[in-house]
Scaffold this active site. Structure first.
Site, short mmCIF file in Angstrom:
data_model
loop_
_atom_site.label_atom_id
_atom_site.label_comp_id
_atom_site.label_asym_id
_atom_site.label_seq_id
_atom_site.Cartn_x
_atom_site.Cartn_y
_atom_site.Cartn_z
N LYS A 27 49.06 57.31 45.45
CA LYS A 27 48.02 57.93 46.28
C LYS A 27 46.64 57.36 45.89
CE LYS A 27 45.93 61.51 48.71
NZ LYS A 27 45.92 62.82 49.28
N ARG B 19 23.94 70.64 48.53
CA ARG B 19 24.30 69.32 49.08
C ARG B 19 25.17 68.51 48.13
NH1 ARG B 19 19.08 70.02 50.61
NH2 ARG B 19 18.86 70.46 52.82
N ASN C 188 51.63 59.51 55.66
CA ASN C 188 52.25 60.43 56.62
C ASN C 188 53.71 60.11 56.87
OD1 ASN C 188 50.12 62.22 57.22
ND2 ASN C 188 49.12 60.60 58.37
N HIS D 282 55.65 67.74 60.64
CA HIS D 282 54.62 68.64 61.19
C HIS D 282 55.15 69.42 62.40
CE1 HIS D 282 51.17 66.19 59.23
NE2 HIS D 282 51.42 67.28 58.52
N HIS E 177 56.16 72.97 54.03
CA HIS E 177 55.73 71.61 54.37
C HIS E 177 56.65 70.54 53.77
CE1 HIS E 177 52.99 68.34 55.31
NE2 HIS E 177 53.07 67.96 54.05
N GLU F 281 57.22 65.57 48.87
CA GLU F 281 56.21 64.50 48.74
C GLU F 281 56.68 63.45 47.73
OE1 GLU F 281 53.80 64.42 50.87
OE2 GLU F 281 53.64 66.50 51.51
N HIS G 255 56.09 62.71 58.15
CA HIS G 255 55.26 63.84 58.59
C HIS G 255 55.21 64.04 60.09
CE1 HIS G 255 54.11 63.91 54.41
NE2 HIS G 255 53.20 64.86 54.59
N ARG H 275 45.85 54.62 54.81
CA ARG H 275 46.13 55.97 54.36
C ARG H 275 47.18 56.65 55.22
NH1 ARG H 275 41.27 59.42 51.43
NH2 ARG H 275 42.51 61.27 51.10
N LYS I 227 39.60 64.58 50.03
CA LYS I 227 39.59 65.31 51.30
C LYS I 227 39.50 66.80 50.96
CE LYS I 227 42.79 64.38 54.40
NZ LYS I 227 43.82 63.74 55.24
N GLU J 8 39.85 57.12 55.48
CA GLU J 8 40.89 57.06 56.53
C GLU J 8 40.42 56.28 57.73
OE1 GLU J 8 42.22 61.01 57.40
OE2 GLU J 8 43.68 60.94 55.81
N1 LIG Z 1 43.23 67.48 50.49
C1 LIG Z 1 44.38 66.88 50.71
O1 LIG Z 1 44.46 65.64 50.72
C2 LIG Z 1 45.59 67.73 50.92
C3 LIG Z 1 46.86 67.15 50.89
C4 LIG Z 1 47.97 67.98 51.02
C5 LIG Z 1 47.80 69.34 51.19
N2 LIG Z 1 46.55 69.88 51.25
C6 LIG Z 1 46.35 71.32 51.41
O2 LIG Z 1 46.93 71.95 50.29
C7 LIG Z 1 47.40 73.25 50.66
C8 LIG Z 1 48.81 73.40 50.18
O3 LIG Z 1 48.79 73.27 48.78
P1 LIG Z 1 49.97 73.79 47.90
O4 LIG Z 1 51.27 73.33 48.45
O5 LIG Z 1 49.63 73.42 46.51
O6 LIG Z 1 49.95 75.36 48.15
P2 LIG Z 1 48.95 76.53 47.69
O7 LIG Z 1 47.74 75.99 47.07
O8 LIG Z 1 48.80 77.42 48.85
O9 LIG Z 1 49.81 77.25 46.57
C9 LIG Z 1 51.05 77.83 46.91
C10 LIG Z 1 51.25 79.15 46.18
O10 LIG Z 1 51.54 78.90 44.81
C11 LIG Z 1 50.67 79.67 43.99
N3 LIG Z 1 50.54 78.88 42.77
C12 LIG Z 1 49.84 77.75 42.59
N4 LIG Z 1 50.04 77.25 41.37
C13 LIG Z 1 50.88 78.11 40.75
C14 LIG Z 1 51.46 78.14 39.46
N5 LIG Z 1 51.28 77.14 38.59
N6 LIG Z 1 52.27 79.18 39.17
C15 LIG Z 1 52.51 80.15 40.08
N7 LIG Z 1 52.00 80.19 41.30
C16 LIG Z 1 51.19 79.16 41.63
C17 LIG Z 1 49.45 79.86 44.81
O11 LIG Z 1 48.73 80.99 44.38
C18 LIG Z 1 50.04 80.05 46.20
O12 LIG Z 1 50.51 81.37 46.36
C19 LIG Z 1 47.24 73.35 52.15
O13 LIG Z 1 46.11 74.12 52.44
C20 LIG Z 1 47.03 71.92 52.61
O14 LIG Z 1 46.24 71.82 53.76
C21 LIG Z 1 45.46 69.09 51.09
ZN LIG Z 2 52.53 66.15 53.14
#
Ligand SMILES: NC(=O)c1ccc[n+]([C@@H]2O[C@H](COP(=O)([O-])OP(=O)(O)OC[C@H]3O[C@@H](n4cnc5c(N)ncnc54)[C@H](O)[C@@H]3O)[C@@H](O)[C@H]2O)c1
Ligand SMILES: [Zn+2]
Length: 338
Positions: free
Chosen positions: A205, A113, A224, A231, A243, A177, A227, A220, A135, A215
């Site tokens: 942020k 939990r 977007n 999207h 993205h 971003e 976006h 928040r 999130k 949210e």
């Molecule tokens: N929680 C939130 O508020 C929030 C906000 C935006 C996005 N997200 C989520 O985040 C994810 C996207 O995140 P992302 O864009 O970081 O992509 P990701 O985490 O999928 O990473 C992209 C790729 O880069 C690789 N990678 C990461 N760091 C690296 C490094 N330093 N060197 C080499 N390779 C590296 C990873 O292994 C992967 O193959 C999505 O699932 C999205 O839904 C969440």
């Molecule tokens: Zn975004």
């Protein structure tokens, strides 16, 4: 080292930004922690193994890619936490991009939990967006990120040294971003070192999260910006735009739409084009997209409760605008895709 705070009363936490800051992680773990489980992916494993937690640590890898962002990955992590004896006094450390921190955060939220989690973001997206704000979650057959929880980390570490290995498309993602934050703040960051740009974006942020943790108030929703079309471009997917690349195009589209609605002038549109292209991102919708298809995706957007919703610039600044006239959007899109 630059430090930004997310102000959330007793759940407030620091975001530390800088070259080599992951070496300071031991000081950022909650008091009394005895064990840590580091959750990471293959690409970051060497970096993850070099993070000195100062306590007994196990490293657990999860799969790479959205298809692994599932409840079964969370179940496997839970099993690993049990195997390593992770109690409520211990900590999970997510070392990776948004995929890792979303999954590790959710696994921490539901293990016993809730155990503490510290995020070590290794993508630009992670540093300026995903790792901040609590999130967490996974995908389901119903859609992306539909299963999750708000679970704030105890600290976020943005070690810019970890970006040395980040692939170019992942940089583009984060840059989309960064362009968004620059436009939201009306600032120009081109001359700033990366560390300052990351800290500025993280601070924006952090402020938004402090004002609207769950949210609920709509503050928040400003995050977007760019976006709505972004999207839809991702969903239509003809060019597999990442993205942040889609967000860059979406930011410029939002500016053109705001101009068409009489909210801003041409100079303001130019400023959007300038900021987005300054990050070497595309500003136009690539050939091959269909305006009607993009409209359909935007109408299906989960935020489109009161008709089409866009974040738009205007005389009073950037704000959320609902019930944008479908016909205006469709006409503009048709002009831009042809
Ligand atoms: N929680 C939130 O508020 C929030 C906000 C935006 C996005 N997200 C989520 O985040 C994810 C996207 O995140 P992302 O864009 O970081 O992509 P990701 O985490 O999928 O990473 C992209 C790729 O880069 C690789 N990678 C990461 N760091 C690296 C490094 N330093 N060197 C080499 N390779 C590296 C990873 O292994 C992967 O193959 C999505 O699932 C999205 O839904 C969440
Ligand atoms: Zn975004």
């Amino acid at each position: 080292m630059l430090t930004v705070r997310v102000e959330l009363g007793e759940r407030s936490y620091p975001i530390v930004v800088g070259a080599g800051v992951a070496r300071e992680i031991a000081a950022l773990l909650p008091d009394g922690v005895r064990r840590a489980v580091v959750v990471t992916q293959a690409a970051m494993r060497p970096f993850a193994e070099s993070v000195p937690t100062g306590v007994e640590t196990a490293v657990v890898e999860i799969g790479d890619g959205e298809q692994h962002k599932t409840l079964s990955t969370v179940a496997a992590l839970h099993d690993a936490f049990v195997a390593h004896g992770v109690t409520r006094r211990d900590v999970v450390v997510g070392v990776g991009g948004g995929m890792v921190t979303d999954v590790a955060g959710f696994a921490a939220a539901v293990h016993l939990r809730g155990v503490a989690v510290v995020h070590v973001a290794t993508t630009l997206v992670g540093m300026v967006d995903a790792a901040i704000g609590g999130k967490t979650g996974v995908n389901s057959p119903g859609g992306k990120n539909l299963i999750g929880a708000f679970w704030q980390p105890s600290a976020v570490v943005c070690d810019t040294d970890s970006l040395a290995t980040l692939p170019p498309r992942e940089w583009a993602c984060g840059n989309g971003e960064l362009a968004k934050y620059e436009l939201l703040l009306g600032e120009r960051w081109r001359a700033l070192p990366l560390e300052e740009r990351v800290a500025n974006a993280a601070a924006y942020k952090a402020r938004v999260v402090s004002l609207d943790e769950h949210e609920r108030t709509g503050v928040r929703a400003l995050l977007n910006y760019g976006h709505t079309l972004g999207h839809a471009l991702e969903a239509a997917g003809h060019h597999e735009l990442r993205h942040g690349e889609a967000v860059g195009i979406g930011l410029v589209f939002a500016a053109r739409l705001a101009q068409r609605l009489g909210r801003i002038d041409a100079a303001a549109v130019d400023r959007h084009v300038d900021v987005v292209s300054g990050y070497e991102l595309a500003t136009e919708i690539p050939a091959g997209y269909d305006a009607d298809e993009l409209m359909a995706f935007m109408q299906r957007d989960k935020k489109a409760i009161d008709g089409l919703t866009f974040v738009l610039d205007g005389p009073g600044g950037i704000e959320v605008v609902s019930a944008v006239d479908d016909a205006v959007v469709r006409t503009l899109l048709k002009e831009l895709v042809s």
